[in-house]
Design an enzyme around this catalytic site. Structure first.
Site, PDB file in Angstrom:
ATOM      1  CD  GLU A 161      31.789  39.220  37.395  1.00 43.57           C
ATOM      2  OE1 GLU A 161      31.130  39.915  36.613  1.00 43.57           O
ATOM      3  OE2 GLU A 161      33.003  38.972  37.199  1.00 43.57           O
ATOM      4  CG  ASP A 200      26.785  49.222  34.352  1.00 47.81           C
ATOM      5  OD1 ASP A 200      27.399  48.272  34.879  1.00 47.81           O
ATOM      6  OD2 ASP A 200      27.036  49.631  33.197  1.00 47.81           O
TER       7      ASP A 200
HETATM    8  C1  4EZ Z   1      33.815  43.823  33.437  1.00 50.58           C
HETATM    9  N1  4EZ Z   1      32.779  44.109  34.376  1.00 50.58           N
HETATM   10  C2  4EZ Z   1      33.009  45.359  35.105  1.00 50.58           C
HETATM   11  C3  4EZ Z   1      34.227  45.445  35.932  1.00 50.58           C
HETATM   12  C4  4EZ Z   1      34.277  46.733  36.710  1.00 50.58           C
HETATM   13  C5  4EZ Z   1      35.209  47.844  38.769  1.00 50.58           C
HETATM   14  C6  4EZ Z   1      36.241  47.707  39.853  1.00 50.58           C
HETATM   15  C7  4EZ Z   1      31.413  44.054  33.775  1.00 50.58           C
HETATM   16  C8  4EZ Z   1      30.765  45.369  33.462  1.00 50.58           C
HETATM   17  C9  4EZ Z   1      31.198  46.328  32.553  1.00 50.58           C
HETATM   18  N2  4EZ Z   1      32.281  46.393  31.734  1.00 50.58           N
HETATM   19  C10 4EZ Z   1      29.613  45.844  34.032  1.00 50.58           C
HETATM   20  N3  4EZ Z   1      29.294  47.053  33.502  1.00 50.58           N
HETATM   21  C11 4EZ Z   1      30.265  47.379  32.591  1.00 50.58           C
HETATM   22  C12 4EZ Z   1      30.481  48.523  31.789  1.00 50.58           C
HETATM   23  N4  4EZ Z   1      29.638  49.555  31.804  1.00 50.58           N
HETATM   24  N5  4EZ Z   1      31.565  48.544  30.977  1.00 50.58           N
HETATM   25  C13 4EZ Z   1      32.423  47.495  30.972  1.00 50.58           C
HETATM   26  O1  4EZ Z   1      33.553  42.677  32.734  1.00 50.58           O
HETATM   27  C14 4EZ Z   1      35.375  46.812  37.701  1.00 50.58           C
END
Ligand code: 4EZ
Length: 231
Positions: free
Chosen positions: A13, A197
């Site tokens: 990010e 997503d």
């Molecule tokens: C958290 N970030 C995701 C981190 C995932 C994987 C190793 C954003 C995010 C998110 N958070 C994108 N999609 C999400 C979702 N469906 N639920 C929660 O800030 C780490």
């Protein structure tokens, strides 16, 4: 000159930011890397916090108290709840809440603890700057509620709970904690997320496929905002 903090949660990010800024000086503090840099004459401090509410609170506090930042911008990716948000779309938070904060057994509403508030609002002037940047680039920018929790949401059931309880448009894992820190310390803050997503059964796979691209979309937008912020 006052400094602008830009934070993300994951290396991906902030990587697009670090590619474009100049005079980078890396400083380590509290198990975290902080990148002091300049961009078009503005002084910045850039960091990724690691994922979740606790790490993001620590990083936001450090950016403000140790590095002296007087504005904080968050850039990253999120899962969509609002069906009009698609992968790659941008959302800015007008307010944020913690969807996993629950002392409802004592009669309190979801997301509330005594002396706190369910929703924390973001800075209206920063939102206005975002709208100007969106218009200039003919980009659609949705303004809405972002719900934060220490969970990667990948189920329609949890999505439905968050929608019906908070009317949230998107979900992620850091925004509301950063908002709470900045609000308490009186620092104007702003949260921008590009959708990676839709938080359903496919969220894990979609996230893996789209997070890098969406993180770039968000980072580029944030840098254009920086040009328009008076320091
Ligand atoms: C958290 N970030 C995701 C981190 C995932 C994987 C190793 C954003 C995010 C998110 N958070 C994108 N999609 C999400 C979702 N469906 N639920 C929660 O800030 C780490």
């Amino acid at each position: 000159m006052s400094k602008i903090a830009i934070m993300g949660a994951m290396p991906e990010e902030i990587a697009p930011l670090l590619k474009k800024v100049e005079n980078i000086k890396k400083v380590e503090y509290a198990n975290n890397a902080y990148y002091q840099a300049t961009y078009k004459g503005k002084e910045l401090v850039i960091a990724y916090s690691k994922i979740g509410k606790v790490f993001s609170s620590l990083t936001a506090s450090t950016l403000i108290e140790k590095f002296g930042c007087s504005t904080l911008l968050f850039s990253g990716v999120a899962g969509a709840i609002n069906p009009s948000l698609h992968i790659g779309d941008l959302i800015i938070a007008d307010k944020l809440c913690q969807h996993d904060l629950d002392i409802t057994i004592f009669g309190h509403p979801h997301g509330f603890v005594p002396e706190g508030a369910v929703f924390v609002e973001t800075d209206i002037r920063l939102r206005e700057i975002a709208k100007v940047v969106a218009e200039k680039n003919e980009l659609t920018l949705i303004e809405g509620t972002i719900a934060t929790g220490d969970q990667f949401v990948a189920s329609n059931e949890r999505k439905e709970f968050i929608l019906s309880t908070f009317k949230a448009d998107a979900i992620e894992m850091e925004g509301a904690s950063v908002a709470t820190v900045c609000d308490a310390l009186n620092v104007p803050f702003f949260v921008l997320r590009a959708i990676s997503d839709t938080a359903n059964d496919d969220a894990g796979m979609d996230f893996d496929e789209f997070m890098v691209g969406s993180a770039i979309i968000s980072a580029n937008f944030i840098l254009e905002m920086v040009e328009n912020i008076d320091q």
